[in-house]
Scaffold this motif. Structure first.
Motif, PDB file in Angstrom:
ATOM      1  N   TYR A  38     -51.269  93.482  49.276  1.00  0.00           N
ATOM      2  CA  TYR A  38     -51.522  94.194  48.026  1.00  0.00           C
ATOM      3  C   TYR A  38     -50.594  93.727  46.916  1.00  0.00           C
ATOM      4  O   TYR A  38     -49.574  93.063  47.157  1.00  0.00           O
ATOM      5  CB  TYR A  38     -51.341  95.703  48.237  1.00  0.00           C
ATOM      6  CG  TYR A  38     -49.890  96.133  48.300  1.00  0.00           C
ATOM      7  CD1 TYR A  38     -49.123  95.918  49.440  1.00  0.00           C
ATOM      8  CD2 TYR A  38     -49.274  96.731  47.197  1.00  0.00           C
ATOM      9  CE1 TYR A  38     -47.787  96.291  49.481  1.00  0.00           C
ATOM     10  CE2 TYR A  38     -47.940  97.109  47.237  1.00  0.00           C
ATOM     11  CZ  TYR A  38     -47.207  96.881  48.382  1.00  0.00           C
ATOM     12  OH  TYR A  38     -45.885  97.237  48.407  1.00  0.00           O
ATOM     13  N   GLU A  39     -50.985  94.093  45.697  1.00  0.00           N
ATOM     14  CA  GLU A  39     -50.094  93.964  44.543  1.00  0.00           C
ATOM     15  C   GLU A  39     -50.179  95.276  43.775  1.00  0.00           C
ATOM     16  O   GLU A  39     -51.219  95.942  43.778  1.00  0.00           O
ATOM     17  CB  GLU A  39     -50.514  92.792  43.637  1.00  0.00           C
ATOM     18  CG  GLU A  39     -51.901  92.960  43.030  1.00  0.00           C
ATOM     19  CD  GLU A  39     -52.343  91.786  42.160  1.00  0.00           C
ATOM     20  OE1 GLU A  39     -51.586  90.807  42.000  1.00  0.00           O
ATOM     21  OE2 GLU A  39     -53.478  91.865  41.633  1.00  0.00           O
ATOM     22  N   VAL A  40     -49.060  95.678  43.177  1.00  0.00           N
ATOM     23  CA  VAL A  40     -49.077  96.836  42.274  1.00  0.00           C
ATOM     24  C   VAL A  40     -48.844  96.285  40.878  1.00  0.00           C
ATOM     25  O   VAL A  40     -47.821  95.628  40.626  1.00  0.00           O
ATOM     26  CB  VAL A  40     -47.963  97.852  42.593  1.00  0.00           C
ATOM     27  CG1 VAL A  40     -48.057  99.052  41.652  1.00  0.00           C
ATOM     28  CG2 VAL A  40     -48.053  98.333  44.022  1.00  0.00           C
ATOM     29  N   ILE A  41     -49.773  96.514  39.979  1.00  0.00           N
ATOM     30  CA  ILE A  41     -49.631  96.026  38.609  1.00  0.00           C
ATOM     31  C   ILE A  41     -49.221  97.214  37.739  1.00  0.00           C
ATOM     32  O   ILE A  41     -50.022  98.108  37.456  1.00  0.00           O
ATOM     33  CB  ILE A  41     -50.941  95.390  38.112  1.00  0.00           C
ATOM     34  CG1 ILE A  41     -51.332  94.237  39.046  1.00  0.00           C
ATOM     35  CG2 ILE A  41     -50.794  94.912  36.672  1.00  0.00           C
ATOM     36  CD1 ILE A  41     -52.717  93.676  38.806  1.00  0.00           C
ATOM     37  N   LEU A  42     -47.954  97.251  37.378  1.00  0.00           N
ATOM     38  CA  LEU A  42     -47.424  98.344  36.565  1.00  0.00           C
ATOM     39  C   LEU A  42     -47.539  97.943  35.098  1.00  0.00           C
ATOM     40  O   LEU A  42     -46.961  96.937  34.676  1.00  0.00           O
ATOM     41  CB  LEU A  42     -45.963  98.605  36.931  1.00  0.00           C
ATOM     42  CG  LEU A  42     -45.700  99.035  38.391  1.00  0.00           C
ATOM     43  CD1 LEU A  42     -44.198  99.107  38.665  1.00  0.00           C
ATOM     44  CD2 LEU A  42     -46.366 100.371  38.694  1.00  0.00           C
ATOM     45  N   VAL A  43     -48.314  98.702  34.335  1.00  0.00           N
ATOM     46  CA  VAL A  43     -48.488  98.375  32.918  1.00  0.00           C
ATOM     47  C   VAL A  43     -47.766  99.422  32.082  1.00  0.00           C
ATOM     48  O   VAL A  43     -48.211 100.561  31.960  1.00  0.00           O
ATOM     49  CB  VAL A  43     -49.986  98.313  32.530  1.00  0.00           C
ATOM     50  CG1 VAL A  43     -50.132  97.766  31.116  1.00  0.00           C
ATOM     51  CG2 VAL A  43     -50.778  97.466  33.517  1.00  0.00           C
ATOM     52  N   ASP A  44     -46.616  99.026  31.561  1.00  0.00           N
ATOM     53  CA  ASP A  44     -45.792  99.932  30.762  1.00  0.00           C
ATOM     54  C   ASP A  44     -46.325  99.955  29.329  1.00  0.00           C
ATOM     55  O   ASP A  44     -46.179  98.996  28.567  1.00  0.00           O
ATOM     56  CB  ASP A  44     -44.329  99.458  30.796  1.00  0.00           C
ATOM     57  CG  ASP A  44     -43.405 100.404  30.038  1.00  0.00           C
ATOM     58  OD1 ASP A  44     -43.913 101.237  29.242  1.00  0.00           O
ATOM     59  OD2 ASP A  44     -42.185 100.301  30.220  1.00  0.00           O
ATOM     60  N   ARG A  61     -36.854  94.938  44.746  1.00  0.00           N
ATOM     61  CA  ARG A  61     -37.019  95.477  46.092  1.00  0.00           C
ATOM     62  C   ARG A  61     -38.425  95.243  46.649  1.00  0.00           C
ATOM     63  O   ARG A  61     -38.607  95.078  47.854  1.00  0.00           O
ATOM     64  CB  ARG A  61     -36.708  96.969  46.013  1.00  0.00           C
ATOM     65  CG  ARG A  61     -36.775  97.637  47.291  1.00  0.00           C
ATOM     66  CD  ARG A  61     -35.783  98.777  47.401  1.00  0.00           C
ATOM     67  NE  ARG A  61     -36.115  99.483  48.614  1.00  0.00           N
ATOM     68  CZ  ARG A  61     -36.184 100.802  48.708  1.00  0.00           C
ATOM     69  NH1 ARG A  61     -35.881 101.541  47.679  1.00  0.00           N
ATOM     70  NH2 ARG A  61     -36.506 101.356  49.837  1.00  0.00           N
ATOM     71  N   TYR A  62     -39.429  95.283  45.783  1.00  0.00           N
ATOM     72  CA  TYR A  62     -40.823  95.141  46.219  1.00  0.00           C
ATOM     73  C   TYR A  62     -41.443  93.907  45.563  1.00  0.00           C
ATOM     74  O   TYR A  62     -41.812  93.951  44.386  1.00  0.00           O
ATOM     75  CB  TYR A  62     -41.644  96.373  45.808  1.00  0.00           C
ATOM     76  CG  TYR A  62     -41.175  97.661  46.418  1.00  0.00           C
ATOM     77  CD1 TYR A  62     -41.607  98.060  47.679  1.00  0.00           C
ATOM     78  CD2 TYR A  62     -40.305  98.495  45.714  1.00  0.00           C
ATOM     79  CE1 TYR A  62     -41.174  99.257  48.236  1.00  0.00           C
ATOM     80  CE2 TYR A  62     -39.865  99.693  46.264  1.00  0.00           C
ATOM     81  CZ  TYR A  62     -40.306 100.066  47.514  1.00  0.00           C
ATOM     82  OH  TYR A  62     -39.869 101.244  48.056  1.00  0.00           O
ATOM     83  N   PRO A  63     -41.593  92.835  46.306  1.00  0.00           N
ATOM     84  CA  PRO A  63     -42.187  91.626  45.726  1.00  0.00           C
ATOM     85  C   PRO A  63     -43.645  91.818  45.312  1.00  0.00           C
ATOM     86  O   PRO A  63     -44.178  91.014  44.545  1.00  0.00           O
ATOM     87  CB  PRO A  63     -42.069  90.586  46.849  1.00  0.00           C
ATOM     88  CG  PRO A  63     -41.556  91.287  48.043  1.00  0.00           C
ATOM     89  CD  PRO A  63     -41.165  92.673  47.692  1.00  0.00           C
TER      90      PRO A  63
END
Ligand code: UDP
Ligand code: MG
Length: 193
Positions: A38-44, A61-63
């Motif tokens: 998985y990938e988490v895409i954080l959009v600030d 910490r989380y690649p």
């Protein structure tokens, strides 16, 4: 077609410094347990609290984290739009950052897309903790949206959704002509992923 990544989780966020560590840890826990890449895409979306600093720490910490930072606040839909544009997963999720949506739903929603052939699976806030002043307008909105669109969704506004990859990529093409969106991909956005 085989994809390298099983899922992308796109999270639009505006001033969510408190909930981000728990949200990312929870998504990570679920994906590890289910053996999902998985990938988490954080959009600030132009936060003015410490969200971006928290994201930078979490990234070490989380690649699986990729992050996009807007120079100012554009609103949730602009953030989703940019997240969709860079998402690489076979199934693409959207999820609010404020822990109102549960990452525990990810495996079942993914199964509905892949095994049952749905293009879109939407969450639904069954127990609402919002005050009544928010619940009734929401009921009215959902009723009207069902009527106008002909789509029988219980809760249009729920942040938790799963899309087949080609659906979000079609949204991207469709949205390209929209006013204001060009700017997001041009000069005004500061990307860092
Ligand atoms: N959000 C955003 N930009 C904004 C406002 C909200 O990216 O200008 C994010 C917010 O941080 C959250 C999601 O969009 O992750 C849903 O926002 P909110 O919880 O305020 O909406 P509600 O739960 O009332 O639908
Ligand atoms: Mg919310």
């Amino acid at each position: 077609m085989s994809h390298k990544l099983d899922i992308s989780v796109v999270v639009p966020l505006y001033n969510e410094e408190e909930s981000l560590p728990e949200l990312v840890a929870w998504i990570d826990r679920v994906c590890l347990a289910e053996h999902l890449s998985y990938e988490v895409i954080l959009v600030d979306d132009g936060s003015n609290d410490g969200s971006w600093g928290v994201i930078e720490t979490l990234k070490t910490r989380y690649p699986a984290i990729r992050a996009i930072r807007f120079a100012r606040n554009y609103g949730k839909s602009g953030a989703l739009y940019c997240g969709f544009a860079v998402a690489r997963g076979e199934v693409v999720f959207t999820m609010d950052a404020d822990l109102q949506d549960s990452p525990d739903e990810i495996p079942e929603m993914r199964r509905m897309i892949l095994d049952e052939g749905y293009d879109l699976v939407s969450g639904w806030k069954k127990r609402r903790f919002d005050p009544i002043g928010k619940r009734w307008p929401s009921k009215f909105f959902n009723f009207t949206a069902r009527l106008v669109s002909g789509i029988k969704l219980h809760d249009f506004n729920c942040g938790l959704k799963a899309y087949r990859r080609r659906v979000v990529k079609a949204v991207e093409v469709f949205g390209e002509g929209r006013q204001g969106m060009g700017g997001l991909f041009g000069k005004e956005k500061d990307e860092n992923y």
